[in-house]
Design a protein around this motif. Structure first.
Motif, PDB file in Angstrom:
ATOM      1  N   SER A  72       0.831  -1.210   0.000  1.00 18.62           N
ATOM      2  CA  SER A  72       0.000   0.000   0.000  1.00 18.62           C
ATOM      3  C   SER A  72       0.862   1.255   0.000  1.00 18.62           C
ATOM      4  CB  SER A  72      -0.916   0.004   1.218  1.00 18.62           C
ATOM      5  OG  SER A  72      -1.775  -1.105   1.184  1.00 18.62           O
ATOM      6  N   ILE A  73       1.981   1.208   0.703  1.00 19.07           N
ATOM      7  CA  ILE A  73       2.904   2.345   0.689  1.00 19.07           C
ATOM      8  C   ILE A  73       3.507   2.507  -0.701  1.00 19.07           C
ATOM      9  CG2 ILE A  73       5.075   3.237   1.625  1.00 19.07           C
ATOM     10  CD1 ILE A  73       4.260   1.962   4.305  1.00 19.07           C
ATOM     11  N   ASP A  74       3.842   1.380  -1.359  1.00 18.41           N
ATOM     12  CA  ASP A  74       4.309   1.443  -2.758  1.00 18.41           C
ATOM     13  C   ASP A  74       3.277   2.134  -3.645  1.00 18.41           C
ATOM     14  OD1 ASP A  74       6.816   0.288  -2.568  1.00 18.41           O
ATOM     15  OD2 ASP A  74       6.107  -1.743  -3.030  1.00 18.41           O
ATOM     16  N   ASP A  75       1.999   1.790  -3.450  1.00 23.20           N
ATOM     17  CA  ASP A  75       0.925   2.411  -4.239  1.00 23.20           C
ATOM     18  C   ASP A  75       0.826   3.903  -3.960  1.00 23.20           C
ATOM     19  OD1 ASP A  75       0.314  -0.037  -5.367  1.00 23.20           O
ATOM     20  OD2 ASP A  75      -1.292  -0.467  -3.924  1.00 23.20           O
ATOM     21  N   LEU A  76       0.971   4.287  -2.692  1.00 25.72           N
ATOM     22  CA  LEU A  76       0.914   5.703  -2.329  1.00 25.72           C
ATOM     23  C   LEU A  76       2.074   6.471  -2.959  1.00 25.72           C
ATOM     24  CD1 LEU A  76      -0.380   7.966  -0.544  1.00 25.72           C
ATOM     25  CD2 LEU A  76       1.263   7.290   1.217  1.00 25.72           C
ATOM     26  N   ILE A  77       3.266   5.909  -2.929  1.00 26.77           N
ATOM     27  CA  ILE A  77       4.432   6.568  -3.533  1.00 26.77           C
ATOM     28  C   ILE A  77       4.254   6.669  -5.045  1.00 26.77           C
ATOM     29  CG2 ILE A  77       6.911   6.323  -3.979  1.00 26.77           C
ATOM     30  CD1 ILE A  77       7.122   5.066  -1.157  1.00 26.77           C
ATOM     31  N   LEU A 120       2.108  14.531  15.874  1.00 29.71           N
ATOM     32  CA  LEU A 120       2.066  13.213  15.240  1.00 29.71           C
ATOM     33  C   LEU A 120       1.773  13.334  13.747  1.00 29.71           C
ATOM     34  CD1 LEU A 120       0.149  11.084  17.899  1.00 29.71           C
ATOM     35  CD2 LEU A 120       2.508  10.748  17.123  1.00 29.71           C
ATOM     36  N   LEU A 121       0.771  14.124  13.388  1.00 22.35           N
ATOM     37  CA  LEU A 121       0.412  14.269  11.973  1.00 22.35           C
ATOM     38  C   LEU A 121       1.479  15.023  11.190  1.00 22.35           C
ATOM     39  CD1 LEU A 121      -3.393  15.033  12.164  1.00 22.35           C
ATOM     40  CD2 LEU A 121      -2.299  13.057  11.135  1.00 22.35           C
ATOM     41  N   ALA A 122       1.893  16.167  11.717  1.00 25.88           N
ATOM     42  CA  ALA A 122       2.888  16.974  11.002  1.00 25.88           C
ATOM     43  C   ALA A 122       4.226  16.244  10.925  1.00 25.88           C
ATOM     44  CB  ALA A 122       3.061  18.327  11.694  1.00 25.88           C
ATOM     45  N   GLY A 123       4.626  15.606  12.000  1.00 27.16           N
ATOM     46  CA  GLY A 123       5.885  14.861  11.995  1.00 27.16           C
ATOM     47  C   GLY A 123       5.865  13.685  11.045  1.00 27.16           C
ATOM     48  N   GLY A 124       4.708  13.014  10.958  1.00 26.83           N
ATOM     49  CA  GLY A 124       4.587  11.930   9.991  1.00 26.83           C
ATOM     50  C   GLY A 124       4.744  12.431   8.561  1.00 26.83           C
ATOM     51  N   LEU A 125       4.129  13.573   8.268  1.00 25.84           N
ATOM     52  CA  LEU A 125       4.265  14.158   6.930  1.00 25.84           C
ATOM     53  C   LEU A 125       5.704  14.601   6.663  1.00 25.84           C
ATOM     54  CD1 LEU A 125       1.033  16.345   6.682  1.00 25.84           C
ATOM     55  CD2 LEU A 125       1.529  14.215   5.486  1.00 25.84           C
ATOM     56  N   ILE A 126       6.295  15.277   7.643  1.00 28.15           N
ATOM     57  CA  ILE A 126       7.658  15.782   7.468  1.00 28.15           C
ATOM     58  C   ILE A 126       8.651  14.625   7.311  1.00 28.15           C
ATOM     59  CG2 ILE A 126       9.546  17.005   8.639  1.00 28.15           C
ATOM     60  CD1 ILE A 126       7.327  18.777   9.933  1.00 28.15           C
ATOM     61  N   GLY A 127       8.567  13.652   8.186  1.00 28.28           N
ATOM     62  CA  GLY A 127       9.509  12.529   8.139  1.00 28.28           C
ATOM     63  C   GLY A 127       9.367  11.679   6.896  1.00 28.28           C
ATOM     64  N   SER A 128       8.134  11.357   6.528  1.00 24.55           N
ATOM     65  CA  SER A 128       7.938  10.499   5.362  1.00 24.55           C
ATOM     66  C   SER A 128       8.327  11.207   4.073  1.00 24.55           C
ATOM     67  CB  SER A 128       6.488  10.012   5.290  1.00 24.55           C
ATOM     68  OG  SER A 128       5.600  11.103   5.188  1.00 24.55           O
ATOM     69  N   ARG A 129       8.007  12.490   3.950  1.00 18.84           N
ATOM     70  CA  ARG A 129       8.376  13.201   2.720  1.00 18.84           C
ATOM     71  C   ARG A 129       9.863  13.499   2.679  1.00 18.84           C
ATOM     72  NH1 ARG A 129       9.945  13.954  -1.322  1.00 18.84           N
ATOM     73  NH2 ARG A 129       9.219  15.313  -2.974  1.00 18.84           N
ATOM     74  N   SER A 130      10.481  13.705   3.810  1.00 19.34           N
ATOM     75  CA  SER A 130      11.924  13.948   3.837  1.00 19.34           C
ATOM     76  C   SER A 130      12.707  12.728   3.364  1.00 19.34           C
ATOM     77  CB  SER A 130      12.377  14.343   5.243  1.00 19.34           C
ATOM     78  OG  SER A 130      11.816  15.572   5.613  1.00 19.34           O
ATOM     79  N   VAL A 131      12.284  11.537   3.779  1.00 15.32           N
ATOM     80  CA  VAL A 131      13.015  10.348   3.336  1.00 15.32           C
ATOM     81  C   VAL A 131      12.738  10.033   1.876  1.00 15.32           C
ATOM     82  CG1 VAL A 131      13.171   9.343   5.643  1.00 15.32           C
ATOM     83  CG2 VAL A 131      11.310   8.663   4.145  1.00 15.32           C
ATOM     84  N   SER A 136      12.882   6.067  -2.790  1.00 12.50           N
ATOM     85  CA  SER A 136      11.439   5.823  -2.882  1.00 12.50           C
ATOM     86  C   SER A 136      11.039   4.446  -2.379  1.00 12.50           C
ATOM     87  CB  SER A 136      10.979   5.991  -4.335  1.00 12.50           C
ATOM     88  OG  SER A 136      11.027   7.340  -4.693  1.00 12.50           O
ATOM     89  N   GLY A 137      11.750   3.906  -1.433  1.00 15.82           N
ATOM     90  CA  GLY A 137      11.418   2.589  -0.907  1.00 15.82           C
ATOM     91  C   GLY A 137      10.378   2.665   0.192  1.00 15.82           C
ATOM     92  N   ALA A 138       9.493   1.667   0.235  1.00  8.44           N
ATOM     93  CA  ALA A 138       8.442   1.626   1.244  1.00  8.44           C
ATOM     94  C   ALA A 138       8.990   1.468   2.671  1.00  8.44           C
ATOM     95  CB  ALA A 138       7.451   0.519   0.925  1.00  8.44           C
ATOM     96  N   PRO A 139       9.999   0.622   2.911  1.00 15.88           N
ATOM     97  CA  PRO A 139      10.519   0.530   4.281  1.00 15.88           C
ATOM     98  C   PRO A 139      11.138   1.848   4.763  1.00 15.88           C
ATOM     99  CG  PRO A 139      11.226  -1.376   3.010  1.00 15.88           C
ATOM    100  CD  PRO A 139      10.605  -0.417   2.051  1.00 15.88           C
ATOM    101  N   LEU A 140      11.841   2.533   3.875  1.00 18.16           N
ATOM    102  CA  LEU A 140      12.432   3.818   4.241  1.00 18.16           C
ATOM    103  C   LEU A 140      11.335   4.838   4.549  1.00 18.16           C
ATOM    104  CD1 LEU A 140      15.200   5.210   4.479  1.00 18.16           C
ATOM    105  CD2 LEU A 140      14.941   5.921   2.105  1.00 18.16           C
ATOM    106  N   PHE A 141      10.272   4.836   3.751  1.00 20.63           N
ATOM    107  CA  PHE A 141       9.124   5.713   3.973  1.00 20.63           C
ATOM    108  C   PHE A 141       8.519   5.449   5.350  1.00 20.63           C
ATOM    109  CE2 PHE A 141       4.588   6.534   3.840  1.00 20.63           C
ATOM    110  CZ  PHE A 141       4.496   7.767   3.218  1.00 20.63           C
ATOM    111  N   LEU A 142       8.339   4.170   5.687  1.00 24.13           N
ATOM    112  CA  LEU A 142       7.740   3.790   6.968  1.00 24.13           C
ATOM    113  C   LEU A 142       8.624   4.210   8.140  1.00 24.13           C
ATOM    114  CD1 LEU A 142       5.214   2.392   7.993  1.00 24.13           C
ATOM    115  CD2 LEU A 142       6.434   0.232   7.902  1.00 24.13           C
TER     116      LEU A 142
END
Length: 176
Positions: A72-77, A120-131, A136-142
């Motif tokens: 699902s993360i692959d699909d989102l990316i 929690l929400l802002a940090g999730g957005l910041i961290g996931s988009r920063s990586v 573009s790997g799903a584990p790195l995104f997670l």
């Protein structure tokens, strides 16, 4: 503060994070699209790639099985890469991060529960988009999502609250 007001404030803070970050991502993506068009002036590149029909059909890149968390993360990316093409991907990433920081600033005067929710929400957005700027790997995104959410929630809980020390008194200097 009653629980009902606190829940309402948390919901408003969460929606503020999502709306401000999304609006900033689209705006910054458009700006970077125009900058890329100016860099390549005369090449036929569209200045507004959001409205440009893709010349090739996107082939989703899948590593993990469909329906799993990493799939699902692959699909989102893949969806993100199709929506924000070319330079708009970089610009939207900057906008998403900047918008999340702006929304965190708006929540700094709220109760601790609202600040933690916003973190929690802002940090999730910041961290996931920063990586995603690294790969573009799903584990790195997670990993970026979890680390960003936890660290930013801790920051918003401990540091971003009301001022804990008094301001220094203002004493004007005398004229010699």
């Amino acid at each position: 503060m009653p629980l009902r007001h606190s829940l309402k404030d948390c919901l408003v803070c969460g929606l503020t994070v999502l709306l401000v970050a999304t609006a900033a991502a689209v705006l910054f993506g458009a700006v970077w699209g125009v900058v890329d068009w100016l860099r390549n002036f005369g090449s036929g590149l569209n200045p507004f790639p959001y409205f440009d029909k893709a010349q090739i059909q996107a082939q989703p890149y899948r590593i993990h099985p469909a329906g799993s968390l990493l799939g699902s993360i692959d699909d989102l990316i893949n969806w993100y890469n199709v929506v924000f093409r070319g330079a708009t991907r970089f610009g939207s990433g900057l906008g998403l991060i900047a918008g999340a920081f702006m929304a965190m600033g708006c929540a700094s005067s709220k109760a601790a529960v609202c600040r933690i929710t916003t973190g929690l929400l802002a940090g999730g957005l910041i961290g996931s988009r920063s990586v995603l700027m690294l790969g573009s790997g799903a584990p790195l995104f997670l990993i970026g999502l979890v680390l960003g959410a936890v660290l930013t929630a801790l920051y918003m809980w401990i540091c971003a609250g009301p001022q804990k020390i008094r301001e220094l008194p203002f004493i004007p200097l005398s004229n010699p």
